[in-house]
Design a protein around this motif. Structure first.
Motif, PDB file in Angstrom:
ATOM      1  N   LYS A  51      28.848 -22.326 -30.223  1.00  0.00           N
ATOM      2  CA  LYS A  51      27.756 -22.788 -31.089  1.00  0.00           C
ATOM      3  C   LYS A  51      26.490 -22.900 -30.253  1.00  0.00           C
ATOM      4  O   LYS A  51      26.534 -23.322 -29.094  1.00  0.00           O
ATOM      5  N   VAL A  52      25.360 -22.537 -30.873  1.00  0.00           N
ATOM      6  CA  VAL A  52      24.068 -22.621 -30.172  1.00  0.00           C
ATOM      7  C   VAL A  52      23.535 -24.049 -30.227  1.00  0.00           C
ATOM      8  O   VAL A  52      23.595 -24.702 -31.271  1.00  0.00           O
ATOM      9  N   LEU A  53      22.990 -24.507 -29.098  1.00  0.00           N
ATOM     10  CA  LEU A  53      22.381 -25.843 -29.024  1.00  0.00           C
ATOM     11  C   LEU A  53      20.894 -25.692 -28.701  1.00  0.00           C
ATOM     12  O   LEU A  53      20.535 -25.039 -27.726  1.00  0.00           O
ATOM     13  N   ALA A  54      20.047 -26.322 -29.528  1.00  0.00           N
ATOM     14  CA  ALA A  54      18.603 -26.357 -29.210  1.00  0.00           C
ATOM     15  C   ALA A  54      18.301 -27.781 -28.763  1.00  0.00           C
ATOM     16  O   ALA A  54      18.635 -28.175 -27.654  1.00  0.00           O
ATOM     17  N   GLY A  55      17.706 -28.615 -29.639  1.00  0.00           N
ATOM     18  CA  GLY A  55      17.458 -30.016 -29.274  1.00  0.00           C
ATOM     19  C   GLY A  55      18.709 -30.882 -29.418  1.00  0.00           C
ATOM     20  O   GLY A  55      18.784 -31.973 -28.874  1.00  0.00           O
ATOM     21  N   GLY A  56      19.666 -30.408 -30.216  1.00  0.00           N
ATOM     22  CA  GLY A  56      20.938 -31.121 -30.382  1.00  0.00           C
ATOM     23  C   GLY A  56      20.887 -32.298 -31.338  1.00  0.00           C
ATOM     24  O   GLY A  56      21.891 -33.001 -31.515  1.00  0.00           O
ATOM     25  N   THR A  57      19.755 -32.530 -32.004  1.00  0.00           N
ATOM     26  CA  THR A  57      19.641 -33.734 -32.837  1.00  0.00           C
ATOM     27  C   THR A  57      20.397 -33.608 -34.163  1.00  0.00           C
ATOM     28  O   THR A  57      20.597 -34.599 -34.857  1.00  0.00           O
ATOM     29  N   ASP A  58      20.794 -32.398 -34.518  1.00  0.00           N
ATOM     30  CA  ASP A  58      21.678 -32.223 -35.679  1.00  0.00           C
ATOM     31  C   ASP A  58      23.071 -31.821 -35.213  1.00  0.00           C
ATOM     32  O   ASP A  58      24.066 -32.368 -35.682  1.00  0.00           O
ATOM     33  N   LEU A  59      23.136 -30.900 -34.256  1.00  0.00           N
ATOM     34  CA  LEU A  59      24.443 -30.388 -33.830  1.00  0.00           C
ATOM     35  C   LEU A  59      25.316 -31.493 -33.222  1.00  0.00           C
ATOM     36  O   LEU A  59      26.502 -31.600 -33.543  1.00  0.00           O
ATOM     37  N   LEU A  60      24.741 -32.310 -32.349  1.00  0.00           N
ATOM     38  CA  LEU A  60      25.573 -33.295 -31.648  1.00  0.00           C
ATOM     39  C   LEU A  60      26.116 -34.381 -32.594  1.00  0.00           C
ATOM     40  O   LEU A  60      27.308 -34.689 -32.533  1.00  0.00           O
ATOM     41  N   GLY A 106      13.916 -32.528 -31.066  1.00  0.00           N
ATOM     42  CA  GLY A 106      14.213 -31.561 -32.130  1.00  0.00           C
ATOM     43  C   GLY A 106      13.241 -30.396 -32.095  1.00  0.00           C
ATOM     44  O   GLY A 106      12.051 -30.554 -31.822  1.00  0.00           O
ATOM     45  N   THR A 107      13.748 -29.205 -32.400  1.00  0.00           N
ATOM     46  CA  THR A 107      12.925 -27.998 -32.326  1.00  0.00           C
ATOM     47  C   THR A 107      12.641 -27.451 -33.727  1.00  0.00           C
ATOM     48  O   THR A 107      13.344 -27.773 -34.692  1.00  0.00           O
ATOM     49  N   LEU A 108      11.633 -26.579 -33.774  1.00  0.00           N
ATOM     50  CA  LEU A 108      11.310 -25.950 -35.064  1.00  0.00           C
ATOM     51  C   LEU A 108      12.479 -25.069 -35.518  1.00  0.00           C
ATOM     52  O   LEU A 108      12.871 -25.100 -36.690  1.00  0.00           O
ATOM     53  N   GLY A 140      15.654 -25.346 -34.790  1.00  0.00           N
ATOM     54  CA  GLY A 140      16.773 -26.185 -35.228  1.00  0.00           C
ATOM     55  C   GLY A 140      16.496 -26.774 -36.604  1.00  0.00           C
ATOM     56  O   GLY A 140      17.413 -26.960 -37.402  1.00  0.00           O
ATOM     57  N   ASN A 141      15.236 -27.054 -36.890  1.00  0.00           N
ATOM     58  CA  ASN A 141      14.886 -27.586 -38.203  1.00  0.00           C
ATOM     59  C   ASN A 141      15.083 -26.519 -39.283  1.00  0.00           C
ATOM     60  O   ASN A 141      15.645 -26.800 -40.346  1.00  0.00           O
ATOM     61  N   VAL A 142      14.636 -25.291 -38.989  1.00  0.00           N
ATOM     62  CA  VAL A 142      14.810 -24.206 -39.964  1.00  0.00           C
ATOM     63  C   VAL A 142      16.298 -23.973 -40.239  1.00  0.00           C
ATOM     64  O   VAL A 142      16.696 -23.697 -41.368  1.00  0.00           O
ATOM     65  N   ALA A 162      15.565 -29.859 -44.579  1.00  0.00           N
ATOM     66  CA  ALA A 162      14.629 -29.705 -43.461  1.00  0.00           C
ATOM     67  C   ALA A 162      13.200 -29.818 -43.980  1.00  0.00           C
ATOM     68  O   ALA A 162      12.818 -29.094 -44.910  1.00  0.00           O
ATOM     69  N   ASP A 163      12.410 -30.689 -43.375  1.00  0.00           N
ATOM     70  CA  ASP A 163      11.043 -30.892 -43.866  1.00  0.00           C
ATOM     71  C   ASP A 163      10.145 -29.670 -43.672  1.00  0.00           C
ATOM     72  O   ASP A 163       9.266 -29.415 -44.496  1.00  0.00           O
ATOM     73  N   THR A 164      10.331 -28.940 -42.580  1.00  0.00           N
ATOM     74  CA  THR A 164       9.368 -27.849 -42.339  1.00  0.00           C
ATOM     75  C   THR A 164       9.619 -26.647 -43.258  1.00  0.00           C
ATOM     76  O   THR A 164       8.706 -25.843 -43.475  1.00  0.00           O
TER      77      THR A 164
HETATM   78  C1  FAD Z   1      18.582 -40.037 -37.402  1.00  0.00           C
HETATM   79  C2  FAD Z   1      18.121 -38.649 -37.725  1.00  0.00           C
HETATM   80  C3  FAD Z   1      17.108 -38.469 -38.641  1.00  0.00           C
HETATM   81  C4  FAD Z   1      16.669 -37.188 -38.965  1.00  0.00           C
HETATM   82  N1  FAD Z   1      15.660 -37.045 -39.889  1.00  0.00           N
HETATM   83  C5  FAD Z   1      15.240 -35.807 -40.234  1.00  0.00           C
HETATM   84  C6  FAD Z   1      14.191 -35.648 -41.179  1.00  0.00           C
HETATM   85  O1  FAD Z   1      13.618 -36.612 -41.665  1.00  0.00           O
HETATM   86  N2  FAD Z   1      13.824 -34.397 -41.521  1.00  0.00           N
HETATM   87  C7  FAD Z   1      14.424 -33.293 -40.991  1.00  0.00           C
HETATM   88  O2  FAD Z   1      14.037 -32.178 -41.350  1.00  0.00           O
HETATM   89  N3  FAD Z   1      15.391 -33.409 -40.065  1.00  0.00           N
HETATM   90  C8  FAD Z   1      15.810 -34.647 -39.657  1.00  0.00           C
HETATM   91  N4  FAD Z   1      16.796 -34.794 -38.715  1.00  0.00           N
HETATM   92  C9  FAD Z   1      17.504 -33.612 -38.220  1.00  0.00           C
HETATM   93  C10 FAD Z   1      17.002 -33.019 -36.913  1.00  0.00           C
HETATM   94  O3  FAD Z   1      16.522 -34.010 -36.036  1.00  0.00           O
HETATM   95  C11 FAD Z   1      15.903 -31.991 -37.127  1.00  0.00           C
HETATM   96  O4  FAD Z   1      16.190 -31.179 -38.233  1.00  0.00           O
HETATM   97  C12 FAD Z   1      15.651 -31.128 -35.897  1.00  0.00           C
HETATM   98  O5  FAD Z   1      14.557 -30.283 -36.122  1.00  0.00           O
HETATM   99  C13 FAD Z   1      16.841 -30.242 -35.532  1.00  0.00           C
HETATM  100  O6  FAD Z   1      16.451 -29.455 -34.423  1.00  0.00           O
HETATM  101  P1  FAD Z   1      17.326 -29.381 -33.102  1.00  0.00           P
HETATM  102  O7  FAD Z   1      16.571 -28.548 -32.150  1.00  0.00           O
HETATM  103  O8  FAD Z   1      17.705 -30.737 -32.615  1.00  0.00           O
HETATM  104  O9  FAD Z   1      18.586 -28.607 -33.672  1.00  0.00           O
HETATM  105  P2  FAD Z   1      20.072 -28.551 -33.116  1.00  0.00           P
HETATM  106  O10 FAD Z   1      20.794 -29.783 -33.493  1.00  0.00           O
HETATM  107  O11 FAD Z   1      20.110 -28.150 -31.691  1.00  0.00           O
HETATM  108  O12 FAD Z   1      20.600 -27.320 -33.989  1.00  0.00           O
HETATM  109  C14 FAD Z   1      20.673 -27.373 -35.390  1.00  0.00           C
HETATM  110  C15 FAD Z   1      21.440 -26.137 -35.879  1.00  0.00           C
HETATM  111  O13 FAD Z   1      20.683 -24.958 -35.652  1.00  0.00           O
HETATM  112  C16 FAD Z   1      21.343 -24.070 -34.756  1.00  0.00           C
HETATM  113  N5  FAD Z   1      20.268 -23.560 -33.896  1.00  0.00           N
HETATM  114  C17 FAD Z   1      19.247 -24.281 -33.386  1.00  0.00           C
HETATM  115  N6  FAD Z   1      18.358 -23.474 -32.772  1.00  0.00           N
HETATM  116  C18 FAD Z   1      18.848 -22.211 -32.878  1.00  0.00           C
HETATM  117  C19 FAD Z   1      18.358 -20.940 -32.487  1.00  0.00           C
HETATM  118  N7  FAD Z   1      17.178 -20.785 -31.863  1.00  0.00           N
HETATM  119  N8  FAD Z   1      19.112 -19.849 -32.771  1.00  0.00           N
HETATM  120  C20 FAD Z   1      20.316 -19.971 -33.422  1.00  0.00           C
HETATM  121  N9  FAD Z   1      20.801 -21.160 -33.848  1.00  0.00           N
HETATM  122  C21 FAD Z   1      20.076 -22.260 -33.592  1.00  0.00           C
HETATM  123  C22 FAD Z   1      22.397 -24.909 -34.058  1.00  0.00           C
HETATM  124  O14 FAD Z   1      23.526 -24.127 -33.683  1.00  0.00           O
HETATM  125  C23 FAD Z   1      22.749 -25.905 -35.141  1.00  0.00           C
HETATM  126  O15 FAD Z   1      23.651 -25.323 -36.063  1.00  0.00           O
HETATM  127  C24 FAD Z   1      17.252 -36.074 -38.349  1.00  0.00           C
HETATM  128  C25 FAD Z   1      18.268 -36.238 -37.406  1.00  0.00           C
HETATM  129  C26 FAD Z   1      18.703 -37.523 -37.087  1.00  0.00           C
HETATM  130  C27 FAD Z   1      19.771 -37.689 -36.055  1.00  0.00           C
END
Ligand code: FAD
Ligand code: SF4
Length: 338
Positions: free
Chosen positions: A30-39, A112-114, A116-118, A163-165
């Motif tokens: 599994k791919v990890l970016a910021g990990g705020t959803d995956l972890l 969190g990354t853009l 990961g949000n998408v 996802a908000d964005t």
């Molecule tokens: C308490 C809490 C509140 C939150 N509130 C919100 C909110 O209000 N609005 C909102 O939109 N989100 C919210 N989030 C979710 C999250 O923080 C965001 O959506 C954030 O942008 C996810 O990005 P990330 O880089 O951490 O993604 P990750 O957790 O690293 O990845 C998310 C998913 O995308 C995949 N992925 C990521 N990047 C890539 C890439 N480049 N290529 C292929 N696959 C990829 C991963 O494998 C995983 O499946 C919240 C999370 C928590 C823990």
């Protein structure tokens, strides 16, 4: 306290290396970016990868730049905090800057990354729970079970796009650049989302490289409205992205409205065309916004998939649509009440 299950960590330093690694590792990675959803999802045992491929060392995935034709290219690993703070994004795509600035909390926007949000997985009040909680309910259609607790008898998962964005990016006609073993491809963001909340967005082994926002006209305005319970942390109970492109005389040439947190994909409300020819602030604009808000109320059905009373959430759709359009017309936003 929930613990992370054991996994192996790989850290490629280029997109090509990441794609080759993913092809080699197969579906157990599994791919990890910021990990705020995956972890959190791993802690809840919703996903249980044997290997996690971190993109943290892939420098080519970071940053925001404007290309010669005016396209704004945002690297998938660009943090939400950077998107929210960018003057370039605020000028070119205000709804995107506002939406990024309302995700979660400051700490989560820094991690969190853009990208990961998408690619944020769809969410459901019966799914984003611990293994113990879900096992007590007999699991559900999305994972390990056979029943949907939101729509009994459903054959497809209706977990909510949250996802908000994304609604902002849909209103901006954004295009995703994706790389996999078969090479690079570009996909309009709208095509990423299907009606099944359990389906994956990318093909196995693909990496999201960048999010590309086509040039917006000089009279472009946009805003984002977010309904949530608390002023921070909470996911949207309703998310509303609006777009107004004004001509040289200040009249709307293009109006757009995209609503999220309803079902598995964001919804574009067709009646935003009613705004064309009106001038923000005028009585005609007020009437047209009221029409569009009414159409949104009719077209957007809310489900018990995310927290918040669905009847109340639906009643809030026209309220947020109205306020967000007026904010965009005035060059302001976001709309966000606590
Ligand atoms: C308490 C809490 C509140 C939150 N509130 C919100 C909110 O209000 N609005 C909102 O939109 N989100 C919210 N989030 C979710 C999250 O923080 C965001 O959506 C954030 O942008 C996810 O990005 P990330 O880089 O951490 O993604 P990750 O957790 O690293 O990845 C998310 C998913 O995308 C995949 N992925 C990521 N990047 C890539 C890439 N480049 N290529 C292929 N696959 C990829 C991963 O494998 C995983 O499946 C919240 C999370 C928590 C823990
Ligand atoms: S919508 Fe139904 S199938 Fe999907 S996660 Fe929720 S309960 Fe499970």
């Amino acid at each position: 306290m929930l613990r992370l299950p054991a996994f192996a960590l790989r850290q490629p330093s280029s997109v090509a290396e990441a794609v080759a690694l993913l092809a080699d590792l197969g579906p157990g990675a599994k791919v990890l970016a910021g990990g705020t959803d995956l972890l959190p999802n791993m802690k809840h045992e919703l996903v249980t990868p044997e290997v996690v491929v971190s993109l943290a060392r892939v420098g080519e995935l970071r940053g925001i730049h404007r290309e010669a034709d005016g396209t704004l290219a945002l690297g998938a690993l660009t943090s939400l905090a950077e998107v929210a703070a960018s003057d370039e994004v605020a000028r070119h795509a205000p709804a995107l800057a506002q939406a990024a600035g309302l995700v979660a909390s400051p700490q989560l926007r820094r991690m969190g990354t853009l990208g990961g949000n998408v690619l944020l997985d769809t969410r459901c009040r019966y799914y984003n729970r611990s293994f113990f909680w879900r096992s007590a309910l007999g699991f559900c259609l999305k994972k390990d079970g056979t029943e949907c607790h939101v729509v009994p008898g459903a054959s497809r998962c209706v977990a909510a796009a949250s996802a908000d964005t994304v609604p902002a990016l849909v209103s901006l006609d954004a295009v995703l650049e994706i790389e996999g073993a078969a090479g690079r491809r570009r996909v309009p963001i709208e095509e990423l989302f299907g009606s099944d909340g359990a389906a994956s967005r990318l093909a196995p082994g693909e990496v999201l490289v960048s999010v590309r926002v086509p040039p917006t006209p000089p009279g472009h305005r946009g805003a984002y409205g977010k309904l949530r319970e608390r002023g921070s942390i909470d996911f949207p109970l309703i998310g509303v992205a609006v777009r107004l492109d004004l001509d040289a005389g200040g009249r709307v040439e293009r109006g757009d409205l995209v609503v999220t947190a309803l079902a598995a994909r964001p919804k574009r409300v067709a009646r935003a065309a009613a705004l064309v020819g009106t001038r923000p602030g005028s009585p005609e604009f007020h009437d047209a916004v009221r029409d569009v808000a009414g159409a949104a109320h009719r077209q957007c059905s809310t489900l018990a998939n995310v927290p918040g009373d669905p009847v109340w959430r639906r009643e809030m759709v026209p309220v947020y649509v109205t306020r967000t359009f007026h904010a965009a017309g005035d060059g302001g936003g976001p709309i966000h009440h606590v």
